[in-house]
Design a protein around this motif. Structure first.
Motif, PDB file in Angstrom:
ATOM      1  N   SER A 122       0.945  -1.092   0.064  1.00 40.55           N
ATOM      2  CA  SER A 122      -0.067   0.145   0.487  1.00 40.55           C
ATOM      3  C   SER A 122       0.805   1.192  -0.057  1.00 40.55           C
ATOM      4  N   LEU A 123       0.014   2.227   0.041  1.00 37.72           N
ATOM      5  CA  LEU A 123       1.170   3.487  -0.843  1.00 37.72           C
ATOM      6  C   LEU A 123       0.240   4.665  -0.004  1.00 37.72           C
ATOM      7  N   GLU A 124       0.656   5.717   0.309  1.00 36.45           N
ATOM      8  CA  GLU A 124      -0.068   6.618   1.420  1.00 36.45           C
ATOM      9  C   GLU A 124       0.569   8.002   0.076  1.00 36.45           C
ATOM     10  N   LYS A 125      -0.161   9.262   0.479  1.00 32.65           N
ATOM     11  CA  LYS A 125      -0.303  10.139  -0.344  1.00 32.65           C
ATOM     12  C   LYS A 125       1.091  10.703   0.199  1.00 32.65           C
ATOM     13  N   GLY A 126       1.390  11.441  -0.929  1.00 28.28           N
ATOM     14  CA  GLY A 126       2.951  12.178  -1.083  1.00 28.28           C
ATOM     15  C   GLY A 126       4.166  10.893  -0.183  1.00 28.28           C
ATOM     16  N   ARG A 127       3.800   9.768  -0.971  1.00 30.19           N
ATOM     17  CA  ARG A 127       5.459   8.294  -0.439  1.00 30.19           C
ATOM     18  C   ARG A 127       5.406   8.281  -1.486  1.00 30.19           C
ATOM     19  N   VAL A 128       7.010   7.703  -1.367  1.00 24.04           N
ATOM     20  CA  VAL A 128       7.640   7.520  -2.849  1.00 24.04           C
ATOM     21  C   VAL A 128       7.894   6.386  -2.371  1.00 24.04           C
ATOM     22  N   LEU A 129       7.073   4.705  -3.443  1.00 29.72           N
ATOM     23  CA  LEU A 129       7.818   4.007  -3.250  1.00 29.72           C
ATOM     24  C   LEU A 129       8.535   3.498  -4.211  1.00 29.72           C
ATOM     25  N   GLY A 130       9.877   2.486  -3.775  1.00 30.55           N
ATOM     26  CA  GLY A 130      10.893   2.209  -4.714  1.00 30.55           C
ATOM     27  C   GLY A 130      10.095   0.728  -4.841  1.00 30.55           C
ATOM     28  N   LEU A 131      10.071   0.087  -6.065  1.00 23.32           N
ATOM     29  CA  LEU A 131       9.420  -1.209  -6.719  1.00 23.32           C
ATOM     30  C   LEU A 131      10.908  -1.355  -7.649  1.00 23.32           C
ATOM     31  N   VAL A 132      11.610  -2.408  -6.410  1.00 19.11           N
ATOM     32  CA  VAL A 132      12.705  -2.700  -6.957  1.00 19.11           C
ATOM     33  C   VAL A 132      12.696  -4.253  -6.996  1.00 19.11           C
ATOM     34  N   GLY A 133      14.178  -4.804  -8.591  1.00 20.96           N
ATOM     35  CA  GLY A 133      13.852  -6.022  -8.387  1.00 20.96           C
ATOM     36  C   GLY A 133      14.802  -5.897 -10.059  1.00 20.96           C
ATOM     37  N   HIS A 137      16.207  -1.056 -11.012  1.00 19.36           N
ATOM     38  CA  HIS A 137      16.860  -1.641 -10.783  1.00 19.36           C
ATOM     39  C   HIS A 137      18.070  -1.065  -9.709  1.00 19.36           C
ATOM     40  N   ASP A 138      17.648   0.246  -9.591  1.00 22.44           N
ATOM     41  CA  ASP A 138      19.061   0.748  -9.347  1.00 22.44           C
ATOM     42  C   ASP A 138      18.972   1.733  -7.808  1.00 22.44           C
ATOM     43  N   LEU A 139      19.310  -0.211  -7.177  1.00 23.57           N
ATOM     44  CA  LEU A 139      18.985   0.714  -4.961  1.00 23.57           C
ATOM     45  C   LEU A 139      19.555   1.840  -5.419  1.00 23.57           C
ATOM     46  N   ALA A 140      20.997   3.053  -5.809  1.00 23.48           N
ATOM     47  CA  ALA A 140      20.876   3.401  -5.173  1.00 23.48           C
ATOM     48  C   ALA A 140      19.853   4.978  -5.391  1.00 23.48           C
ATOM     49  N   ILE A 141      19.179   4.773  -6.799  1.00 23.43           N
ATOM     50  CA  ILE A 141      18.137   6.125  -6.487  1.00 23.43           C
ATOM     51  C   ILE A 141      16.945   5.200  -5.255  1.00 23.43           C
ATOM     52  N   VAL A 142      16.770   4.567  -5.734  1.00 19.47           N
ATOM     53  CA  VAL A 142      15.806   4.369  -3.506  1.00 19.47           C
ATOM     54  C   VAL A 142      16.332   4.712  -2.895  1.00 19.47           C
ATOM     55  N   SER A 143      17.933   4.290  -2.564  1.00 21.15           N
ATOM     56  CA  SER A 143      18.163   5.021  -1.449  1.00 21.15           C
ATOM     57  C   SER A 143      17.722   6.824  -1.517  1.00 21.15           C
ATOM     58  N   ARG A 144      18.215   6.793  -2.677  1.00 25.47           N
ATOM     59  CA  ARG A 144      18.068   8.640  -2.476  1.00 25.47           C
ATOM     60  C   ARG A 144      16.873   9.118  -1.921  1.00 25.47           C
ATOM     61  N   GLN A 164      15.623   1.306   7.026  1.00 25.53           N
ATOM     62  CA  GLN A 164      15.018   0.132   7.086  1.00 25.53           C
ATOM     63  C   GLN A 164      15.798  -1.185   6.887  1.00 25.53           C
ATOM     64  N   VAL A 165      15.286  -1.311   5.563  1.00 22.51           N
ATOM     65  CA  VAL A 165      15.825  -2.440   4.461  1.00 22.51           C
ATOM     66  C   VAL A 165      17.433  -2.274   3.777  1.00 22.51           C
ATOM     67  N   LEU A 166      17.685  -1.456   3.547  1.00 20.38           N
ATOM     68  CA  LEU A 166      18.373  -1.278   3.586  1.00 20.38           C
ATOM     69  C   LEU A 166      19.482  -1.549   4.385  1.00 20.38           C
TER      70      LEU A 166
END
Lengths: 324, 314, 333
Positions: free
Chosen positions: C31-42, C214-221, C242-244
C-alpha cells in the motif's frame, strides 16, 4: 529542403532521359522499323524512299537526336492508323483512363483502409480472418477473368449494369467525364470495381501491417496512459502514422492502375488509352506505341517525384534530414 | 587467385565444411522446416491440389477426351454445346464445347500444360538471371553494384504488365515472346532480394574465413553465398510462377500471347469472351476456374513456404 | 488515514499455448500513502513493470489481472468500466515510461500530444490548453517552452523528451505517478537532474510515486519505502532506511552487494550466482533458493509473509540480528 527538391528533380530528369534511350533502342534497334513501315512487297526504290522519309538511313545517334527533338515538341509522328498526331490520339483517350483509374483508387481506399484497420485492430476475430482470406483471393484472382465474371453476373444474368463503353458524358475543362451522369456512373461502376480489386487487397494488407506495427509501440501505450479515448488513439495516433504508407500507395499504385487499365479497358470496351495501346500493338502502330510508353514514363517519374515531396511533408523525421 | 597445389584440396574441403553454416545445419533444419510446412492445412491442401494439377497437365494427351488443337478431331456440328451435352457421335462433353466444337475439358487439360510450362520456364530463367546478377553485384560491390542496382530499381518502379507490354510491342506477339517478356520483367525482383541477402551473408565470419583460405571467387560465390540465398529464391520463385501464369493468361487474353494454335488457359478464356454476352458462359468460366485454382494453390504453398523458411527481405 | 493505493494479492497472468499461464505478478500486496515514494525494485523480468501496468489497467492482451484487488482512494479498480478507467488514467494516476525515445508519437507535435491529454479530461478551449501545456514545459525546465510546443519529438534530446513526458504526466497534478525506470535510458548526469526535478515536483504537489527501478542507489536517495520483487513475488518490503541498512532477505542482500560503492573501491563486486529463473519454469517454494547461499530443504516450501513492524519479508532463514525477535512478533525500534 529546396536543394533536396532540386536534387530529386534532376534525378527524375535523368531517369526520363535514360528511359528515352531505352525506348528508342528497343523500338529502333531490337524491333526493325523498316519491316513495320514498309509493305514487304514494295520495290527497292519504294523502300529507299520510306527509309529516307523516316530518317532511318541516318546514323543511330542522329536518329536519337531527332527522336528527342520530336519528343520535346510533343511530336511522335503521325499514327499509321488514325493519320493524326500520335500524341493527340493518346491525349484524347487520356481522360477516360484517368477517370477509370481515379475511381478505382477511390474504391481501393474506401474499401481497403477501413477493412485493413479493422483486421489490424482485431486480428483474432472471425471477421478479420474472413477479410484476410478474401484479400488472398483478391491477389490471386486474375483481373481479366473477374471482369468477365462481372459482365456475366451483373450484365448478362442480372441485367443490372451495362458492360461496355462510357455511357453518357459531360464535358468539363475540355474533357469528357462519365461520373457526373447517372448513365455514366452505371457504366463506370463495373470497370472501376474490377480495376480496384487487386489494389483493394494491397491497401488492406498494407494498412493491417501498418496498424500491427504501430499498435505495440510505446507511444500508443503512453497515449492510453494519458487517458485518451480509443477513438482518439486510433484516429490520430495510429492513422497519422499510417499516412506514410497510404500516400505511397496512392502515389505509386496510381501509376500502376493506369498501366493495368489496359486489361480492364479491353474487357469493358472502355475507350481509354489502355485499349488504344492494345489495338496499336496489334496493328503495329509504332508512333502511338512510343507516345504511350513515353507518356507512361512521364507519369511514373512524375508520381515518384510527388510522392517523395509528400514524404517530406508528412514525416517530420524525413523533413529534418532534408534540412541537414 | 591462389594456386591450387599450395594447399591440400582435402584440407580445403574440410575447413570449408567446418566454416560454412549451411553445410552442417542443412539436413536437420530442412527436416524441421518440412514438418513445420505440413502443419498448415491450407498449405497441405494447396500442395495436394498443385500435385493433381501437375499430374493432370503432364498426362493431358492420355486422359483428355480429344486433342483440342488437332482440327481433324473437331466437329463443327458439336460447336457451342452446353456442359453435359452429348456430341453428334454420342460422346459426352462434360464442360461443353466452344465455337469450333472443341471440348472445354480437353482444352483446360492442354491449357494447364501450356500455362504451367510458361510459368515454370519464365520463373526459372528469371531466377537464374536475377540470382546471378544479385550475387555478382553483392560480391563485386563498388560501382558495378550501384550501377546494377540502379537498373534494378528503375525497372521495379514500373509495373510488370507495362514492362511486358513494352517487350511485346517490340518483339511482337507469340508464346515464346511472352516468356521472354516475363523473364525480362521479373528478373529484377530476384536480383534485389538475392543481393540484399548476400550482403548480410557477406559480412559473416564464414565468408571471411573462406576468403582467408584464399578460395577462388567463384567457389565462395557458389558454395558459400549461394546456398544461403536459396531460401528467398525458392519463396520468390513459387510466387513468381503464379504471377507468370496469371500474366501470361492476361496477355493471351489481350491477344498478345499464345496464338490460336497454341493452347493456354488465357487463350481459352479469350475465345469465350465474345460469346459471354449471349449467355454461353462455360467457354470462359471453366478455364477461368482452372486458372484460379492453380494460382490459389501455388500462392497457398508459397505463403507457407515464406513463413517456414522465413527469409529476410521478401 | 486510509492509504491512497492499496494492492491486495494481485496476480497478473499471461496465458501460454498448451500450458498453465505464466504468473508475471504473483500474490503481490502493498500500500502507498499520499505523498510517499515507493521504490519497486527487481531485476528485469521480475514483474515490476507488469505490476505498474496492472494498476493502470494497461496489461497487454492476452495478459490479464487474474486475481486480487487494487483499491485507489478506497475505490476498487476492478469495479470500474473502461470509460471510468480511462477518466482515471492520466488525470488521477499518471505514468512515465522507460524509454523517452519511444514514448512520444514521432509524427505529432509536442503541442498536440500535450493538449490532447488536457482535453481528454477537462473542458477548455485550445488557447487555454496551449497555455497550460506551455507552463508545464517551463516547469520541467525546458527552455523557451512557447517555441518548443510546435516542435516534433525528434527535435529533442532523450533527456528533454523525458522532461516532456514528465510534464505530460504532471498536467493534471495526479495523486499517483507510476514511473517505470524513467532514467534508465539516460546519461548519468541527465539522470541526476531528472531525479531531483521529479522529486521537487512530487513534493510540491504531495504526489505519491511508485518508482520502478533496478537501481538501489536511486531508491535510497529518492524513496521512503522499498518493495523488492523477485520472480513475480514481493520478497521484502519496508521503509528504505530499515531495509537497505539491515536487509532480511538474502536476495535484497545480494542486490545491495552488487552495487558498486565508494568504500569498497578495488575490491571485487559480489555477484548473485546463477541466472534469474524463467517465469515459465520457476523453482518451487522460495523462487530464490536455487541461487541462495543460505538455502536448505525448508526453502522448497513457500515461506509465509513475516511481518516485523512496518516491514515484511518472505524468508525462512532471514538475515540480521533481530531475526529471532521477528518470529516472536516483537516490534523493531
Amino acid at each position: 529542403m529546396v536543394t533536396s527538391i532540386i536534387r530529386r528533380f534532376i534525378q527524375a530528369l535523368f531517369v526520363i532521359v535514360a528511359m528515352t534511350v531505352i525506348v528508342f533502342l528497343a523500338v529502333n534497334v531490337i524491333g526493325n522499323p523498316v519491316d513495320i513501315l514498309i509493305n514487304p512487297d514494295a520495290n527497292q526504290a519504294e523502300r529507299a524512299r520510306v527509309i529516307a522519309e523516316y530518317g532511318l538511313d541516318q546514323p543511330l545517334w542522329r536518329q536519337y537526336i531527332d527522336f528527342l527533338a520530336g519528343l520535346l515538341r510533343g511530336d511522335f509522328g503521325n499514327s499509321f492508323v488514325y493519320g493524326r498526331s500520335a500524341l493527340q490520339v493518346i491525349l484524347e483517350r487520356f481522360p477516360a483512363t484517368l477517370e477509370l483509374a481515379l475511381s478505382a483508387l477511390v474504391i481501393a481506399l474506401v474499401v481497403g483502409l477501413p477493412l485493413g484497420l479493422y483486421a489490424g485492430l482485431r486480428p483474432r476475430s472471425v471477421a478479420s480472418r474472413i477479410i484476410m482470406s478474401g484479400s488472398i483471393l483478391g491477389f490471386s484472382l486474375p483481373t481479366f477473368w473477374v471482369g468477365l465474371m462481372f459482365i456475366l453476373l451483373f450484365s448478362v444474368q442480372l441485367g443490372w449494369l451495362p458492360s461496355n463503353g462510357r455511357g453518357e458524358t459531360v464535358e468539363i475543362l475540355g474533357m469528357r467525364w462519365s461520373f457526373l451522369t447517372e448513365d455514366g456512373l452505371r457504366h463506370l461502376f463495373l470497370p472501376a470495381l474490377n480495376l480496384a480489386l487487386f489494389k483493394t487487397s494491397l491497401v488492406l494488407r498494407l494498412t493491417r501491417a501498418g496498424v500491427q506495427e504501430v499498435l505495440p509501440q510505446d507511444y500508443i501505450k503512453f497515449a492510453r496512459a494519458k487517458g485518451l479515448s480509443e477513438r482518439r488513439i486510433i484516429s490520430v495516433h495510429v492513422l497519422k502514422n499510417l499516412m506514410i504508407p497510404v500516400v505511397t500507395i496512392v502515389g505509386l499504385e496510381f501509376g500502376s492502375l493506369i498501366a493495368f487499365s489496359v486489361v480492364t479497358e479491353s474487357i469493358f470496351a472502355w475507350p481509354g488509352m489502355g485499349k488504344l495501346i492494345i489495338d496499336s500493338i496489334n496493328l503495329l502502330d509504332r508512333p502511338v506505341i512510343v507516345a504511350y510508353l513515353m507518356m507512361m514514363v512521364l507519369i511514373f517519374v512524375g508520381l515518384n517525384f510527388i510522392v517523395d515531396l509528400c514524404y517530406t511533408l508528412l514525416d517530420p523525421r524525413v523533413r529534418l534530414d532534408a534540412k541537414r | 587467385m591462389p594456386n591450387g597445389d599450395a594447399m591440400d584440396p582435402q584440407l580445403v574441403d574440410h575447413i570449408e565444411n567446418a566454416v560454412s553454416e549451411t553445410q552442417t545445419l542443412t539436413s536437420e533444419r530442412g527436416r524441421n522446416q518440412l514438418r513445420e510446412f505440413f502443419r498448415s492445412p491450407g498449405a497441405v491442401l494447396g500442395l495436394l491440389t498443385l500435385c493433381v494439377i501437375i499430374i493432370v497437365a503432364i498426362l493431358a494427351p492420355y486422359i483428355a477426351p480429344q486433342n483440342p488443337y488437332d482440327l481433324s478431331q473437331l466437329d463443327i456440328l458439336d460447336s457451342r454445346l452446353s456442359p453435359g451435352s452429348e456430341s453428334f457421335s454420342g460422346v459426352p462433353y462434360v464442360l461443353g464445347t466452344d465455337a469450333q466444337g472443341r471440348d472445354i475439358l480437353s482444352g483446360i487439360l492442354y491449357g494447364l500444360r501450356a500455362s504451367l510450362m510458361v510459368g515454370v520456364l519464365s520463373a526459372f530463367a528469371a531466377a537464374i538471371i536475377g540470382t546471378s546478377a544479385g550475387l555478382s553485384a553483392a560480391y563485386i560491390g563498388g560501382r558495378v553494384e550501384s550501377f546494377m542496382m540502379r537498373i534494378v530499381d528503375l525497372q521495379l518502379s514500373f509495373p510488370t504488365i507495362l514492362m511486358a507490354l513494352m517487350m511485346l510491342a517490340v518483339l511482337g506477339k507469340g508464346l515464346v515472346n511472352v516468356i521472354l517478356a516475363l523473364i525480362i520483367a521479373e528478373w529484377a525482383v530476384y536480383a534485389r532480394t538475392v543481393r540484399a541477402t548476400a550482403l548480410v551473408e557477406r559480412e559473416k565470419e564464414y565468408i571471411e574465413a573462406a576468403r582467408c583460405l584464399r578460395l577462388p571467387g567463384w567457389r565462395i560465390l557458389f558454395r558459400h553465398l549461394l546456398p544461403n540465398c536459396l531460401a528467398p529464391v525458392i519463396v520468390i520463385s513459387t510466387m513468381q510462377v503464379a504471377r507468370a501464369i496469371s500474366l501470361e493468361a492476361t496477355l493471351s487474353f489481350l491477344g498478345l500471347g499464345a496464338s490460336v494454335t497454341e493452347p493456354s488457359l488465357g487463350m481459352l478464356i479469350s475465345n469465350g469472351y465474345q460469346y459471354l454476352l449471349s449467355g454461353l458462359y462455360w467457354i470462359s468460366f471453366y478455364p477461368g476456374i482452372a486458372l484460379l485454382v492453380t494460382i490459389v494453390a501455388i500462392n497457398l504453398v508459397g505463403d507457407r513456404l515464406r513463413d517456414v523458411l522465413n527469409p529476410r527481405n521478401v | 488515514m486510509a492509504a491512497l493505493l492499496e494492492v491486495k494479492n494481485l496476480v497478473t497472468e499471461f496465458p501460454r499455448h498448451g500450458a498453465a499461464p505464466v504468473k508475471a505478478v504473483n500474490d503481490v500486496s502493498f500500500s502507498l500513502e499520499k505523498g510517499r515514494v515507493l521504490g519497486l525494485v527487481g531485476e528485469s523480468g521480475s514483474g515490476k513493470s507488469v505490476t505498474g501496468f496492472s494498476i493502470m489497467g494497461l496489461v497487454d492482451a492476452p495478459g490479464r489481472v487474474a486475481a486480487g484487488d487494487i483499491f485507489f482512494n478506497g475505490e476498487n479498480l476492478a469495479d470500474l468500466n473502461a470509460e471510468e478507467m480511462r477518466r482515471l488514467r492520466g488525470r488521477h494516476i499518471a505514468m512515465v515510461f522507460q524509454d523517452p525515445m519511444m514514448t512520444l508519437n514521432p509524427v505529432l507535435r509536442i503541442e498536440t500530444q500535450m493538449t490532447e491529454t488536457l482535453l481528454a479530461h477537462e473542458k477548455m478551449d485550445r488557447a487555454e490548453a496551449r497555455a497550460r501545456a506551455r507552463d508545464a514545459l517551463g516547469m520541467v525546465g525546458i527552455p523557451s517552452p512557447e517555441e518548443r510546443l510546435s516542435a516534433y519529438p525528434h527535435e529533442f534530446s532523450g533527456g528533454m523528451r523525458q522532461r516532456v513526458a514528465i510534464a505530460i504526466a504532471l498536467l493534471h497534478s495526479p495523486e499517483l505517478i507510476i514511473a517505470d525506470e524513467p532514467t534508465t535510458a539516460l546519461d548519468v548526469t541527465i539522470q541526476a537532474q531528472i531525479i531531483s526535478e521529479f522529486q521537487r515536483l512530487a513534493e510540491e504537489r504531495d504526489t505519491a510515486v511508485i518508482w520502478i527501478t533496478h537501481d538501489l542507489a536511486i531508491v535510497s536517495r529518492l524513496a521512503d519505502d522499498i518493495a523488492v520483487m523477485y520472480a513475480g513475488r514481493l520478497v521484502e518490503t519496508g521503509p528504505v532506511a530499515q531495509v537497505l541498512t539491515d536487509p532480511r532477505h538474502h536476495y535484497t542482500r545480494g542486490l545491495m552487494d552488487s552495487v558498486p560503492s565508494q568504500n569498497t573501491r578495488g575490491a571485487l563486486l559480489k555477484q548473485i550466482p546463477g541466472m534469474t529463473p524463467s517465469p515459465a519454469n520457476l523453482p518451487s517454494g522460495c523462487s530464490f533458493h536455487t541461487r541462495c547461499g543460505g538455502a536448505d530443504g525448508l526453502c522448497t516450501k513457500l515461506p509465509p509473509e513475516i511481518w516485523e513492524g512496518e516491514r515484511s519479508y518472505r524468508c525462512v532463514h532471514p538475515l540480521g540480528a533481530r531475526a529471532l525477535d521477528a518470529i516472536t512478533g516483537e516490534a523493531v525500534s
